[in-house]
Design a protein around this motif. Structure first.
Motif, PDB file in Angstrom:
ATOM      1  N   TYR A   1      37.514 -55.152  66.899  1.00  0.00           N
ATOM      2  CA  TYR A   1      38.667 -54.947  66.024  1.00  0.00           C
ATOM      3  C   TYR A   1      38.381 -55.555  64.662  1.00  0.00           C
ATOM      4  O   TYR A   1      38.659 -56.720  64.420  1.00  0.00           O
ATOM      5  CB  TYR A   1      39.923 -55.575  66.640  1.00  0.00           C
TER       6      TYR A   1
ATOM      7  N   LEU B   1      29.585 -48.042  57.745  1.00  0.00           N
ATOM      8  CA  LEU B   1      29.460 -47.437  59.076  1.00  0.00           C
ATOM      9  C   LEU B   1      28.244 -46.516  59.167  1.00  0.00           C
ATOM     10  O   LEU B   1      27.612 -46.433  60.223  1.00  0.00           O
ATOM     11  CB  LEU B   1      30.735 -46.666  59.432  1.00  0.00           C
TER      12      LEU B   1
ATOM     13  N   HIS C   1      27.748 -45.727  67.194  1.00  0.00           N
ATOM     14  CA  HIS C   1      29.098 -46.241  67.413  1.00  0.00           C
ATOM     15  C   HIS C   1      30.099 -45.094  67.370  1.00  0.00           C
ATOM     16  O   HIS C   1      29.774 -43.987  66.946  1.00  0.00           O
ATOM     17  CB  HIS C   1      29.463 -47.259  66.330  1.00  0.00           C
ATOM     18  N   LYS C   2      31.311 -45.402  67.775  1.00  0.00           N
ATOM     19  CA  LYS C   2      32.462 -44.519  67.598  1.00  0.00           C
ATOM     20  C   LYS C   2      33.546 -45.373  66.980  1.00  0.00           C
ATOM     21  O   LYS C   2      33.655 -46.563  67.293  1.00  0.00           O
ATOM     22  CB  LYS C   2      32.944 -43.940  68.934  1.00  0.00           C
ATOM     23  N   SER C   3      34.347 -44.779  66.106  1.00  0.00           N
ATOM     24  CA  SER C   3      35.386 -45.601  65.489  1.00  0.00           C
ATOM     25  C   SER C   3      36.710 -44.866  65.422  1.00  0.00           C
ATOM     26  O   SER C   3      36.767 -43.645  65.340  1.00  0.00           O
ATOM     27  CB  SER C   3      34.960 -46.044  64.081  1.00  0.00           C
TER      28      SER C   3
ATOM     29  N   SER D   1      41.281 -48.660  63.515  1.00  0.00           N
ATOM     30  CA  SER D   1      41.020 -50.093  63.352  1.00  0.00           C
ATOM     31  C   SER D   1      40.061 -50.648  64.399  1.00  0.00           C
ATOM     32  O   SER D   1      39.847 -51.841  64.462  1.00  0.00           O
ATOM     33  CB  SER D   1      42.331 -50.874  63.410  1.00  0.00           C
ATOM     34  N   CYS D   2      39.496 -49.787  65.202  1.00  0.00           N
ATOM     35  CA  CYS D   2      38.660 -50.232  66.312  1.00  0.00           C
ATOM     36  C   CYS D   2      37.294 -49.556  66.264  1.00  0.00           C
ATOM     37  O   CYS D   2      37.187 -48.350  66.058  1.00  0.00           O
ATOM     38  CB  CYS D   2      39.371 -49.901  67.622  1.00  0.00           C
ATOM     39  N   LEU D   3      36.278 -50.345  66.465  1.00  0.00           N
ATOM     40  CA  LEU D   3      34.908 -49.858  66.527  1.00  0.00           C
ATOM     41  C   LEU D   3      34.457 -49.980  67.979  1.00  0.00           C
ATOM     42  O   LEU D   3      34.592 -51.045  68.580  1.00  0.00           O
ATOM     43  CB  LEU D   3      34.043 -50.743  65.628  1.00  0.00           C
ATOM     44  N   ASN D   4      33.947 -48.902  68.547  1.00  0.00           N
ATOM     45  CA  ASN D   4      33.455 -48.939  69.924  1.00  0.00           C
ATOM     46  C   ASN D   4      31.937 -48.842  69.923  1.00  0.00           C
ATOM     47  O   ASN D   4      31.375 -47.916  69.344  1.00  0.00           O
ATOM     48  CB  ASN D   4      34.059 -47.794  70.741  1.00  0.00           C
TER      49      ASN D   4
END
Length: 139
Positions: free
Chosen positions: A84, A96, A102-104, A107-110
């Motif tokens: 977060y 990014l 990654h996936k975003s 407000s959250c980055l996975n």
């Protein structure tokens, strides 16, 4: 006036991380704990049962909803690591683009595992997100 249901708890973030069964997820959580503690200078706190958070701010929406939440943090989920760090106020697409796999969301980055991303770029992104938060929610 609705309140945020996710609140700080008395559980130790270190104990929570030590209890993570998946060895890569546990090691990644230890890395993020160290990194975010160093970057923020704040003591980590558990927010709800599975989020390690740093700092705090008070929000109030036009709808009347208000509450307190962490400024940054992470949650080691079974499927991925949720980080977060992007409050959704600025466009961080340039950072990014250099991060790695990654996936975003807003407000959250996975991230599947930290080995998939450039940790220096991740640190840059965390700092950028905190700067956004400081602008919108001064301490």
């Amino acid at each position: 006036m609705s309140q945020n249901k996710t609140r700080p708890t008395s559980v130790s973030p270190s104990d929570f991380i030590a209890s993570i069964e998946h060895p890569v997820r546990r090691a990644d959580a230890e890395t993020l704990l160290e990194m975010m503690t160093r970057i923020t200078g704040w003591e980590p706190k558990m927010w709800g049962p599975a989020i390690v958070g740093f700092g705090q701010y008070h929000y109030r929406y036009d709808s009347g909803r208000e509450g307190d939440f962490m400024r940054t943090g992470f949650s080691p989920r079974k499927a991925n690591m949720a980080v977060y760090i992007m409050p959704g106020y600025s466009d961080h697409s340039a950072i990014l683009a250099r991060l790695g796999k990654h996936k975003s969301g807003k407000s959250c980055l996975n991230i599947n595992k930290l080995a998939d991303v450039d940790l220096d770029v991740l640190e840059e992104l965390i700092r950028a997100g905190l700067a956004d938060m400081a602008e919108k929610y001064p301490e």
